[in-house]
Design a protein around this motif. Structure first.
Motif, PDB file in Angstrom:
ATOM      1  N   GLN A 183       0.851  -1.180   0.000  1.00 48.77           N
ATOM      2  CA  GLN A 183       0.000   0.000   0.000  1.00 48.77           C
ATOM      3  C   GLN A 183       0.891   1.237   0.000  1.00 48.77           C
ATOM      4  N   VAL A 184       0.481   2.257  -0.740  1.00 53.06           N
ATOM      5  CA  VAL A 184       1.224   3.511  -0.845  1.00 53.06           C
ATOM      6  C   VAL A 184       0.285   4.659  -0.515  1.00 53.06           C
ATOM      7  N   SER A 185       0.761   5.615   0.270  1.00 51.13           N
ATOM      8  CA  SER A 185       0.024   6.851   0.543  1.00 51.13           C
ATOM      9  C   SER A 185       0.773   8.012  -0.117  1.00 51.13           C
ATOM     10  N   TRP A 186       0.107   8.666  -1.040  1.00 53.01           N
ATOM     11  CA  TRP A 186       0.692   9.788  -1.772  1.00 53.01           C
ATOM     12  C   TRP A 186       0.040  11.081  -1.318  1.00 53.01           C
ATOM     13  N   LYS A 187       0.827  11.929  -0.654  1.00 56.64           N
ATOM     14  CA  LYS A 187       0.330  13.230  -0.212  1.00 56.64           C
ATOM     15  C   LYS A 187       0.389  14.177  -1.409  1.00 56.64           C
ATOM     16  N   VAL A 188      -0.723  14.278  -2.109  1.00 58.34           N
ATOM     17  CA  VAL A 188      -0.777  15.119  -3.304  1.00 58.34           C
ATOM     18  C   VAL A 188      -0.515  16.572  -2.948  1.00 58.34           C
ATOM     19  N   ASN A 189      -1.102  17.017  -1.843  1.00 60.47           N
ATOM     20  CA  ASN A 189      -0.832  18.340  -1.295  1.00 60.47           C
ATOM     21  C   ASN A 189      -1.111  18.277   0.202  1.00 60.47           C
ATOM     22  N   LEU A 226      -4.935  16.684   0.399  1.00 64.05           N
ATOM     23  CA  LEU A 226      -5.389  15.489  -0.310  1.00 64.05           C
ATOM     24  C   LEU A 226      -4.323  14.393  -0.285  1.00 64.05           C
ATOM     25  N   THR A 227      -4.754  13.186   0.049  1.00 62.15           N
ATOM     26  CA  THR A 227      -3.890  12.004   0.017  1.00 62.15           C
ATOM     27  C   THR A 227      -4.616  10.894  -0.731  1.00 62.15           C
ATOM     28  N   LEU A 228      -3.890  10.246  -1.624  1.00 62.12           N
ATOM     29  CA  LEU A 228      -4.403   9.085  -2.338  1.00 62.12           C
ATOM     30  C   LEU A 228      -3.652   7.841  -1.877  1.00 62.12           C
ATOM     31  N   GLN A 229      -4.397   6.771  -1.668  1.00 60.46           N
ATOM     32  CA  GLN A 229      -3.795   5.580  -1.072  1.00 60.46           C
ATOM     33  C   GLN A 229      -4.269   4.327  -1.809  1.00 60.46           C
ATOM     34  N   PRO A 230      -3.522   3.857  -2.798  1.00 60.90           N
ATOM     35  CA  PRO A 230      -3.854   2.590  -3.455  1.00 60.90           C
ATOM     36  C   PRO A 230      -3.183   1.416  -2.740  1.00 60.90           C
ATOM     37  N   GLY A 231      -3.812   0.232  -2.855  1.00 67.33           N
ATOM     38  CA  GLY A 231      -3.240  -0.972  -2.271  1.00 67.33           C
ATOM     39  C   GLY A 231      -3.499  -2.165  -3.163  1.00 67.33           C
ATOM     40  N   LEU A 232      -2.647  -3.185  -3.039  1.00 69.17           N
ATOM     41  CA  LEU A 232      -2.734  -4.351  -3.913  1.00 69.17           C
ATOM     42  C   LEU A 232      -2.323  -5.597  -3.131  1.00 69.17           C
ATOM     43  N   ARG A 233      -2.975  -6.716  -3.477  1.00 71.39           N
ATOM     44  CA  ARG A 233      -2.623  -8.000  -2.862  1.00 71.39           C
ATOM     45  C   ARG A 233      -2.786  -9.108  -3.896  1.00 71.39           C
ATOM     46  N   LEU A 291      -8.551   1.446  -3.100  1.00 71.03           N
ATOM     47  CA  LEU A 291      -8.138   2.829  -3.318  1.00 71.03           C
ATOM     48  C   LEU A 291      -8.880   3.710  -2.330  1.00 71.03           C
ATOM     49  N   THR A 292      -8.121   4.486  -1.584  1.00 70.70           N
ATOM     50  CA  THR A 292      -8.695   5.411  -0.613  1.00 70.70           C
ATOM     51  C   THR A 292      -8.223   6.822  -0.922  1.00 70.70           C
ATOM     52  N   ALA A 293      -9.166   7.745  -0.931  1.00 73.80           N
ATOM     53  CA  ALA A 293      -8.857   9.171  -1.045  1.00 73.80           C
ATOM     54  C   ALA A 293      -9.265   9.833   0.256  1.00 73.80           C
ATOM     55  N   TYR A 330      -9.149  13.573   2.600  1.00 74.25           N
ATOM     56  CA  TYR A 330      -9.013  15.025   2.463  1.00 74.25           C
ATOM     57  C   TYR A 330      -9.124  15.653   3.854  1.00 74.25           C
ATOM     58  N   ARG A 331      -8.118  16.463   4.199  1.00 72.79           N
ATOM     59  CA  ARG A 331      -8.137  17.147   5.483  1.00 72.79           C
ATOM     60  C   ARG A 331      -8.748  18.526   5.281  1.00 72.79           C
ATOM     61  N   PHE A 332      -9.990  18.666   5.729  1.00 78.59           N
ATOM     62  CA  PHE A 332     -10.715  19.914   5.576  1.00 78.59           C
ATOM     63  C   PHE A 332     -10.136  20.995   6.486  1.00 78.59           C
ATOM     64  N   THR A 333      -9.806  20.613   7.715  1.00 74.86           N
ATOM     65  CA  THR A 333      -9.108  21.484   8.658  1.00 74.86           C
ATOM     66  C   THR A 333      -8.134  20.607   9.426  1.00 74.86           C
ATOM     67  N   GLY A 334      -7.407  21.204  10.360  1.00 75.80           N
ATOM     68  CA  GLY A 334      -6.477  20.407  11.146  1.00 75.80           C
ATOM     69  C   GLY A 334      -7.166  19.344  11.975  1.00 75.80           C
ATOM     70  N   ASP A 335      -8.475  19.508  12.233  1.00 73.22           N
ATOM     71  CA  ASP A 335      -9.192  18.587  13.101  1.00 73.22           C
ATOM     72  C   ASP A 335     -10.254  17.767  12.375  1.00 73.22           C
ATOM     73  N   ILE A 336     -10.390  17.921  11.083  1.00 73.68           N
ATOM     74  CA  ILE A 336     -11.436  17.200  10.343  1.00 73.68           C
ATOM     75  C   ILE A 336     -10.813  16.502   9.145  1.00 73.68           C
ATOM     76  N   LEU A 337     -10.966  15.190   9.111  1.00 75.52           N
ATOM     77  CA  LEU A 337     -10.469  14.369   8.014  1.00 75.52           C
ATOM     78  C   LEU A 337     -11.633  13.591   7.416  1.00 75.52           C
ATOM     79  N   GLY A 338     -11.789  13.683   6.105  1.00 73.74           N
ATOM     80  CA  GLY A 338     -12.786  12.890   5.414  1.00 73.74           C
ATOM     81  C   GLY A 338     -12.105  11.886   4.505  1.00 73.74           C
TER      82      GLY A 338
END
Length: 809
Positions: free
Chosen positions: A445-451, A454-461, A517-519, A521-529
């Motif tokens: 699994q890889v987590s890519w911090k796009v900015n 936003l983080t994209l996280q694909p995984g494979l098995r 695949l997980t996307a 998004y940190r809306f604020t420092g205290d909220i992650l979707g």
């Protein structure tokens, strides 16, 4: 005296907490003035290893319930089964350690009698070591630091099939500073529990840790036949660890553990009867009356039985492991090598009553499993990553015996044969079986911090599984003569209709590919979707306990294997910190669709099979989960977790029929079945249960708790006096593979209370009461054999009280 003790302790603590009205008012005003400052400072991050690296639980896009050691201990949760009291999406059912079901969101393994020939959908891991069967995880928690209940598919991170979730248990590690802790608990029902652990340096580079746990309690059900209490507890566990740290970036951890259980357990007792479609003279009431039999009580909560067969749940579990962690390059290389064993020595009463129908029912087995996992996790620029290789091999040998008793002929047969006890008395089936299970996987699994947001996280098995099994049943009459096909004597035919000889050697092998695949998004420092899509597979399996038979008694070889489950999973979640109240609020919304769901199919006959595996068409589980906790001041904290679970068979057109539609003459083509519960009626060959709920799943479930405390000085020790509550509630659920009016377990709630003193250094003393309202509820209900309408069950524990003392330094 117990009530007086508990009431006295509670009164003292209440008095300390309440104090004078003026003092309380002043304290309240001061607390309100400083609530925000105190709460912000109290908001401590909970660190988890859910993604195989240390992270804050609120920063990962995974639905996870984190249960710290303190929370587990305070609630009296000392086994995997009791996690159900704290994690509402978790389901656990166990008629004995061998027949244990662990599910999350209603998914994982088929509800009912278990088989070694298929995989768990919920993986159980202790310090990175996989436990291949839920039965091998029925030990008492031993020196546990934290438990994480991960919900949803986890296969791209964990080395074995985890299509429904994972239980990730972390124990305390050896320390290079000396520490010791001990705990003693005494309660009613002769409850005694002792826990102890000691840790410290052995040399400058080697540290050791030793922990033990012992639990004993008399049974909760009185057997009037043997004049003994049954369904007792008798557990002993020991764990030792050595940590070798030759350099700052290298740890080598060697661990070994053993757990022994030998209670007089487990009896399921008479609950009720319900009309089936057998002729009236062949249903329970008439059969019992014909032999002059009556159960000692028709109220299961009198907790009385007269079962006549031996009861035993002997369970020896243990193993050894070596875990190496080496910080190299931008990450950490981890190797986990492990061997585990499981030795199961049971005795059961499978007719559930005092008549000698099934005299013996036991399937002792021995398991050895071997695991090798190598993984690398780390960070490089905007990327976090983990990848690994996993290899696993398991061998299980089983020697089964099932024997009919003196009352079996009259109970099972008709006509002149029924009047001759010798026809079935002593008829015995001896089963020899073995299974080998080999698995290998490549996962990552890889987590890519796009900015920054936003983080994209694909995984494979990529997974390969291979299973080979062998099953041989030999049948002998009461004089030791073999019972074989081709024998035409009416006695031999009757015996063969109860226990038929059989030989099968099923096998299965397959590759599959899982990905997700997980996307986030940190809306604020205290909220992650976050949002996740996962494609997962639970590998196919084999029917290891024998095959269903055709009308001539021959095994149906096509039923020897079952297809893999094909899982499609969607989930969206929100993780929120509330610093002003040191709180969190997490939401998860999910839908899981499964094709070729691996279901348990049952029949009512003594001799063919009680249960085997087959593929249902489609299953769907969808729901909403809410986890919330607050600690607005250092004197008060609370939590509430809720789950709405809508888990159904979308399509299952050839399911086994419930007891009210079973036992009659099988409907001919074009013939309409009789109404449910019609004695002597016409039964469908199978039933369409599409649209009905999955067994064992409550639509609504809640867990909640709170603690209030106040600083006090007791015995020259500074600390806090406290009152705490922990409770759970779940709505009704089906307790049969095919929903039945006779096996629906009503909604129930269980409340726990505790009151005590917690010193700031080294001492805690508290009184507790579990199931404080003495709720009467069933852990599960079961259909008796033979379609007679007998329903048995296992009542939950009654109210218990006790006192716990903890010391540490």
């Amino acid at each position: 005296m117990r009530n007086l003790l508990l009431g006295g302790v509670a009164a003292v603590v209440l008095g300390v907490l309440v104090g004078a009205p003026e003092a309380c008012a002043a304290s309240a005003l001061e607390a309100l003035d400083s609530v925000s400052e105190e709460a912000s400072s109290a908001l401590e991050e909970v660190i988890v290893t859910a993604r195989r690296r240390s992270e804050a639980a609120q920063d990962i896009p995974v639905a996870v319930s984190v249960l710290t050691a303190a929370r587990i201990e305070d609630a009296g949760v000392f086994t995997v089964g009791r996690l159900q009291q704290l994690a509402p999406s978790f389901q656990y059912f166990s008629s004995n350690p061998r027949n244990t079901t662990v599910n999350i969101r209603g998914l994982g393994v088929p509800f009912g009698l278990t088989s070694d020939g298929f995989e768990q959908g919920v993986g159980v891991y202790v310090d990175d070591v996989y436990f291949a069967r839920a039965a091998a995880a029925t030990f008492d928690f031993l020196d546990v630091a934290q438990v994480e209940v991960l919900r949803g598919p986890q296969g791209t991170l964990y080395g074995k099939n985890t299509t429904a979730g994972a239980i990730n248990i972390t124990t305390e590690s050896p320390t290079f500073a000396f520490e010791a802790k001990g705990e003693v608990t005494l309660g009613d029902l002769e409850f005694r529990q002792v826990k102890a652990a000691v840790s410290g340096p052995l040399t400058e580079t080697v540290a050791g840790r030793l922990a033990l746990s012992s639990t004993a309690r008399r049974g909760t059900i009185w057997n009037v036949r043997t004049q003994t209490w049954v369904n007792s507890q008798d557990n002993l566990g020991l764990r030792g660890q050595l940590l070798f740290r030759p350099m700052a970036d290298l740890d080598v951890l060697l661990a070994a553990d053993s757990s022994a259980q030998d209670p007089e357990c487990c009896a399921q007792i008479f609950v009720r009867t319900g009309a089936t479609q057998r002729p009236l003279a062949r249903q329970y009431a008439a059969l019992a009356a014909a032999q002059g039999y009556a159960v000692p009580s028709t109220n299961a909560f009198d907790r009385i039985t007269d079962v006549d067969a031996g009861l035993r749940a002997g369970n020896i579990i243990g193993g050894a492991s070596a875990r190496v962690k080496w910080d190299v390059g931008p990450g950490t290389l981890t190797s986990v090598t492990a061997w585990r064993f499981w030795d199961w020595k049971p005795e059961n009463d499978r007719d559930f009553i005092g008549l000698s129908i099934v005299r013996r029912s036991q399937n002792p087995s021995q398991q050895d499993q071997y695991q090798q996992e190598i993984r690398y996790d780390g960070s490089s620029g905007p990327f976090d990553f983990v990848g690994g290789l996993f290899a696993f091999h398991q061998r299980i040998d089983t020697q089964g015996t099932e024997e009919q008793g003196a009352n079996a002929s009259r109970w099972t047969l008709t006509g002149a044969l029924a009047a001759n006890p010798a026809v079935l008395d002593g008829l015995v089936a001896r089963n020899t079986q073995w299974l080998t299970n080999t698995s290998a996987a490549l996962f990552g699994q890889v987590s890519w911090k796009v900015n920054d947001s936003l983080t994209l996280q694909p995984g494979l098995r990529i997974n390969y599984d291979e299973k080979e099994g062998y099953y041989l049943r030999r049948v002998f009459d009461g004089q030791g003569a073999p019972v074989l096909f081709g024998q035409t004597d009416p006695v031999k035919v009757a015996q063969r209709n109860v226990y038929a000889p059989q030989l099968s050697a099923p096998s299965f092998s397959d590759w599959n590919l899982s990905y997700d695949l997980t996307a986030s998004y940190r809306f604020t420092g205290d909220i992650l979707g976050y949002a996740t899509y996962a494609k997962a597979f639970k590998t196919g399996g084999i029917n290891q306990n024998g095959l269903p038979a055709d009308p001539a008694g021959n095994p149906i070889l096509a039923a020897g294997t079952i297809r893999p489950e094909d899982v499609n999973h969607l989930e969206a979640g929100l993780k929120t910190r509330i610093p002003a109240f040191a709180g969190i609020l997490n939401l998860a919304l999910y839908r899981t669709d499964i094709r070729d769901y691996q279901a348990t199919v049952t029949n009512g006959q003594f001799g063919v099979l009680r249960g085997f595996l087959a593929n249902a068409g489609r299953v769907r589980s969808q729901g909403l989960e809410i986890d919330a906790s607050v600690a607005p001041t250092e004197f008060f904290s609370a939590y509430v977790n809720a789950a709405w679970t809508d888990a159904k068979y979308v399509r299952f057109v050839d399911a086994p029929c419930p007891p009210e539609l079973s036992g009659g003459t099988t409907a001919a083509p074009g013939q309409s079945p009789s109404a449910p519960g019609t004695p002597g009626g016409v039964s469908p060959a199978n039933c369409d249960i599409s649209g009905s709920r999955l067994p064992g799943v409550s639509e609504w479930s809640f867990t909640y708790g709170a603690e209030v405390q106040r600083p006090v000085t007791l015995l020259d020790r500074e600390g806090e006096a406290y009152l705490g509550v922990d409770g759970s509630w779940r709505s009704d659920f089906s307790s049969n593979a095919s929903p039945s009016a006779y096996t629906n377990v009503k909604a129930y709630g269980v409340l726990g209370l505790r009151a005590g003193f917690r010193a700031r250094e080294g001492l805690e003393l508290f009184a507790w009461v579990r199931n404080a309202l003495d709720a009467e509820y069933y852990e599960f209900l079961a259909v008796g054999p033979g379609n007679t309408g007998l329903i048995a069950g296992q009542p939950g524990d009654p109210r218990t009280v006790g006192l716990t003392l903890r010391l540490s330094r």
